[in-house]
Design a protein around this motif. Structure first.
Motif, PDB file in Angstrom:
ATOM      1  N   PRO A   1     -27.357  16.405-121.452  1.00 45.67           N
ATOM      2  CA  PRO A   1     -27.818  15.512-120.385  1.00 45.67           C
ATOM      3  C   PRO A   1     -28.456  16.282-119.224  1.00 45.67           C
ATOM      4  O   PRO A   1     -27.928  17.303-118.791  1.00 45.67           O
ATOM      5  CB  PRO A   1     -26.543  14.806-119.924  1.00 45.67           C
ATOM      6  N   PHE A   2     -29.556  15.788-118.750  1.00 44.84           N
ATOM      7  CA  PHE A   2     -30.329  16.352-117.649  1.00 44.84           C
ATOM      8  C   PHE A   2     -30.811  17.775-117.930  1.00 44.84           C
ATOM      9  O   PHE A   2     -31.208  18.491-117.020  1.00 44.84           O
ATOM     10  CB  PHE A   2     -29.547  16.279-116.332  1.00 44.84           C
ATOM     11  N   GLY A   3     -30.812  18.173-119.181  1.00 41.06           N
ATOM     12  CA  GLY A   3     -31.334  19.478-119.566  1.00 41.06           C
ATOM     13  C   GLY A   3     -32.821  19.596-119.310  1.00 41.06           C
ATOM     14  O   GLY A   3     -33.332  20.682-119.056  1.00 41.06           O
ATOM     15  N   SER A   4     -33.515  18.462-119.339  1.00 42.86           N
ATOM     16  CA  SER A   4     -34.953  18.488-119.090  1.00 42.86           C
ATOM     17  C   SER A   4     -35.267  18.834-117.635  1.00 42.86           C
ATOM     18  O   SER A   4     -36.361  19.282-117.333  1.00 42.86           O
ATOM     19  CB  SER A   4     -35.580  17.149-119.455  1.00 42.86           C
ATOM     20  N   ILE A   5     -34.314  18.644-116.750  1.00 40.60           N
ATOM     21  CA  ILE A   5     -34.493  19.053-115.354  1.00 40.60           C
ATOM     22  C   ILE A   5     -33.898  20.442-115.155  1.00 40.60           C
ATOM     23  O   ILE A   5     -34.515  21.323-114.557  1.00 40.60           O
ATOM     24  CB  ILE A   5     -33.831  18.050-114.387  1.00 40.60           C
ATOM     25  N   LEU A   6     -32.688  20.649-115.663  1.00 36.38           N
ATOM     26  CA  LEU A   6     -31.988  21.915-115.432  1.00 36.38           C
ATOM     27  C   LEU A   6     -32.669  23.110-116.095  1.00 36.38           C
ATOM     28  O   LEU A   6     -32.720  24.192-115.508  1.00 36.38           O
ATOM     29  CB  LEU A   6     -30.546  21.803-115.909  1.00 36.38           C
ATOM     30  N   GLY A   7     -33.203  22.938-117.298  1.00 36.08           N
ATOM     31  CA  GLY A   7     -33.866  24.041-118.007  1.00 36.08           C
ATOM     32  C   GLY A   7     -35.045  24.603-117.222  1.00 36.08           C
ATOM     33  O   GLY A   7     -35.062  25.792-116.877  1.00 36.08           O
ATOM     34  N   PRO A   8     -36.048  23.759-116.890  1.00 39.18           N
ATOM     35  CA  PRO A   8     -37.179  24.264-116.108  1.00 39.18           C
ATOM     36  C   PRO A   8     -36.763  24.736-114.715  1.00 39.18           C
ATOM     37  O   PRO A   8     -37.303  25.708-114.196  1.00 39.18           O
ATOM     38  CB  PRO A   8     -38.125  23.063-115.999  1.00 39.18           C
ATOM     39  N   LEU A   9     -35.785  24.067-114.121  1.00 38.40           N
ATOM     40  CA  LEU A   9     -35.342  24.443-112.781  1.00 38.40           C
ATOM     41  C   LEU A   9     -34.757  25.851-112.762  1.00 38.40           C
ATOM     42  O   LEU A   9     -35.105  26.665-111.907  1.00 38.40           O
ATOM     43  CB  LEU A   9     -34.313  23.439-112.256  1.00 38.40           C
ATOM     44  N   VAL A  10     -33.901  26.160-113.726  1.00 37.55           N
ATOM     45  CA  VAL A  10     -33.285  27.489-113.779  1.00 37.55           C
ATOM     46  C   VAL A  10     -34.340  28.566-114.003  1.00 37.55           C
ATOM     47  O   VAL A  10     -34.368  29.583-113.304  1.00 37.55           O
ATOM     48  CB  VAL A  10     -32.188  27.538-114.863  1.00 37.55           C
ATOM     49  N   LEU A  11     -35.238  28.355-114.969  1.00 37.87           N
ATOM     50  CA  LEU A  11     -36.282  29.354-115.241  1.00 37.87           C
ATOM     51  C   LEU A  11     -37.187  29.529-114.027  1.00 37.87           C
ATOM     52  O   LEU A  11     -37.520  30.655-113.648  1.00 37.87           O
ATOM     53  CB  LEU A  11     -37.096  28.964-116.477  1.00 37.87           C
ATOM     54  N   TRP A  12     -37.563  28.436-113.396  1.00 33.09           N
ATOM     55  CA  TRP A  12     -38.418  28.502-112.209  1.00 33.09           C
ATOM     56  C   TRP A  12     -37.725  29.254-111.077  1.00 33.09           C
ATOM     57  O   TRP A  12     -38.326  30.119-110.438  1.00 33.09           O
ATOM     58  CB  TRP A  12     -38.813  27.099-111.766  1.00 33.09           C
ATOM     59  N   LEU A  13     -36.444  28.932-110.826  1.00 38.24           N
ATOM     60  CA  LEU A  13     -35.726  29.611-109.744  1.00 38.24           C
ATOM     61  C   LEU A  13     -35.577  31.112-110.001  1.00 38.24           C
ATOM     62  O   LEU A  13     -35.628  31.911-109.067  1.00 38.24           O
ATOM     63  CB  LEU A  13     -34.349  28.977-109.543  1.00 38.24           C
ATOM     64  N   LEU A  14     -35.413  31.481-111.266  1.00 40.36           N
ATOM     65  CA  LEU A  14     -35.257  32.895-111.598  1.00 40.36           C
ATOM     66  C   LEU A  14     -36.568  33.674-111.504  1.00 40.36           C
ATOM     67  O   LEU A  14     -36.572  34.857-111.162  1.00 40.36           O
ATOM     68  CB  LEU A  14     -34.673  33.047-113.006  1.00 40.36           C
ATOM     69  N   LYS A  15     -37.683  33.051-111.816  1.00 39.68           N
ATOM     70  CA  LYS A  15     -38.953  33.771-111.950  1.00 39.68           C
ATOM     71  C   LYS A  15     -40.033  33.385-110.945  1.00 39.68           C
ATOM     72  O   LYS A  15     -41.129  33.930-110.986  1.00 39.68           O
ATOM     73  CB  LYS A  15     -39.515  33.574-113.366  1.00 39.68           C
ATOM     74  N   ARG A  16     -39.752  32.491-110.018  1.00 41.48           N
ATOM     75  CA  ARG A  16     -40.802  32.013-109.103  1.00 41.48           C
ATOM     76  C   ARG A  16     -41.343  33.099-108.179  1.00 41.48           C
ATOM     77  O   ARG A  16     -42.483  33.032-107.755  1.00 41.48           O
ATOM     78  CB  ARG A  16     -40.317  30.824-108.291  1.00 41.48           C
TER      79      ARG A  16
END
Length: 124
Positions: free
Chosen positions: A35-50
């Motif tokens: 659940p909510f992986g479609s938000i959490l997945g991109p969010l985590v990658l973005w926060l780590l690499k932005r």
């Protein structure tokens, strides 16, 4: 290279940047696993690499905003099932979500900044 108005002038993303940006878009499918992986997945990658790349920052933000928008649209459509219109809207939202995530992933894999249509820009 043709200048992309969404990127700084003269900057072409490298292969690592393109792969990370593509990953941000494809992580939308993490919602199929949890659940909510479609938000959490991109969010985590973005926060780590932005901070490592303007391209990854832009595309990650786009992916997060789009997935938040589609999650809200899906929840509203599901609620509208009580008045039957939701039975039409839910499949339309899901098809649009999948199609746009694939288009964005392909565009970013080619080094082109993609801007999702019909998206609330909540994360700046």
């Amino acid at each position: 290279m043709i200048h992309d108005p969404l990127l700084p002038h003269g900057v072409e993303p490298g292969p690592d940047e393109r792969n990370l940006a593509t990953g941000c878009h494809l992580l939308a499918f993490a919602g199929m696993l949890f659940p909510f992986g479609s938000i959490l997945g991109p969010l985590v990658l973005w926060l780590l690499k932005r901070n490592s790349s303007h391209f990854v920052d832009h595309q990650g933000r786009e992916a997060v905003n789009f997935n938040i928008t589609m999650t809200l649209a899906l929840l509203i459509s599901a609620a509208l099932m009580t008045v039957l219109i939701g039975f039409v809207l839910v499949p339309l939202v899901l098809v649009f979500w999948v199609a746009m995530a694939i288009v964005a992933a392909v565009q970013s894999s080619h080094g082109k900044a993609y801007r999702y249509p019909l998206t609330l820009r909540l994360v700046q």
